[in-house]
Design a protein around this motif. Structure first.
Motif, PDB file in Angstrom:
ATOM      1  N   ASP A 123       0.870  -1.162   0.000  1.00  0.00           N
ATOM      2  CA  ASP A 123       0.000   0.000   0.000  1.00  0.00           C
ATOM      3  C   ASP A 123       0.909   1.214   0.000  1.00  0.00           C
ATOM      4  O   ASP A 123       1.434   1.606   1.043  1.00  0.00           O
ATOM      5  N   ASN A 124       1.108   1.784  -1.162  1.00  0.00           N
ATOM      6  CA  ASN A 124       2.038   2.897  -1.282  1.00  0.00           C
ATOM      7  C   ASN A 124       1.576   4.135  -0.515  1.00  0.00           C
ATOM      8  O   ASN A 124       2.399   4.924  -0.046  1.00  0.00           O
ATOM      9  N   ALA A 125       0.270   4.310  -0.380  1.00  0.00           N
ATOM     10  CA  ALA A 125      -0.251   5.451   0.366  1.00  0.00           C
ATOM     11  C   ALA A 125       0.097   5.366   1.846  1.00  0.00           C
ATOM     12  O   ALA A 125       0.171   6.385   2.525  1.00  0.00           O
ATOM     13  N   LYS A 126       0.303   4.138   2.348  1.00  0.00           N
ATOM     14  CA  LYS A 126       0.638   3.930   3.754  1.00  0.00           C
ATOM     15  C   LYS A 126       2.102   3.569   3.974  1.00  0.00           C
ATOM     16  O   LYS A 126       2.503   3.319   5.111  1.00  0.00           O
ATOM     17  N   ASN A 127       2.887   3.529   2.911  1.00  0.00           N
ATOM     18  CA  ASN A 127       4.298   3.122   2.995  1.00  0.00           C
ATOM     19  C   ASN A 127       4.443   1.772   3.695  1.00  0.00           C
ATOM     20  O   ASN A 127       5.369   1.562   4.483  1.00  0.00           O
ATOM     21  N   THR A 128       3.546   0.849   3.393  1.00  0.00           N
ATOM     22  CA  THR A 128       3.466  -0.409   4.113  1.00  0.00           C
ATOM     23  C   THR A 128       3.455  -1.604   3.170  1.00  0.00           C
ATOM     24  O   THR A 128       2.773  -1.591   2.141  1.00  0.00           O
ATOM     25  N   LEU A 129       4.199  -2.632   3.552  1.00  0.00           N
ATOM     26  CA  LEU A 129       4.263  -3.904   2.845  1.00  0.00           C
ATOM     27  C   LEU A 129       3.517  -4.948   3.664  1.00  0.00           C
ATOM     28  O   LEU A 129       3.577  -4.929   4.897  1.00  0.00           O
ATOM     29  N   TYR A 130       2.841  -5.876   2.990  1.00  0.00           N
ATOM     30  CA  TYR A 130       2.068  -6.905   3.664  1.00  0.00           C
ATOM     31  C   TYR A 130       2.453  -8.295   3.178  1.00  0.00           C
ATOM     32  O   TYR A 130       2.924  -8.471   2.057  1.00  0.00           O
TER      33      TYR A 130
END
Length: 119
Positions: A72-79
């Protein structure tokens, strides 16, 4: 000052599921290829899943069909969605980014997320 903070690990039974998250900072997240690694007891750290800046995933044979990497690039997060977990998935899971310079991971590693799969 690149940082990676993994979360979402825990104890699950074989066949169960977990969803790991990796919060990043200190880099323009959206332009980096990202990866999930794991290190089982007594073993070397291994790359198990990666995803490019344009969202194309790749998986190690050991997790293919069971794990799904996303970002999620908007959250700078990888899952990492982990399904059908097996005891051999027990490990500490880490995330990292591929350096633009050479494609290798940064020397900065987080503390990781412990995943234990046991009946």
């Amino acid at each position: 000052q690149v940082q990676f903070v993994e979360s979402g690990g825990g104890l699950v039974q074989p066949g169960g599921s977990l969803r790991l998250s990796c919060a990043t900072s200190g880099l323009i997240f959206s332009i980096y290829d990202m990866g999930w690694y794991r290190q089982a007891p007594g073993k070397q750290r291994e790359l198990i899943a990666s995803i490019t800046s344009d969202h194309s995933p790749n998986y190690a044979d050991s997790v293919k069909g069971r794990f799904t990497i996303s970002r999620d690039n908007a959250k700078n997060t990888l899952y990492l969605q982990m399904n059908s977990l097996k005891p051999e998935d027990t490990a500490v899971y880490y995330c990292n980014a591929n350096r633009l310079r050479n494609g290798k991971p940064f020397d900065t590693w987080g503390q990781g997320a412990q995943v234990t799969v046991s009946a």
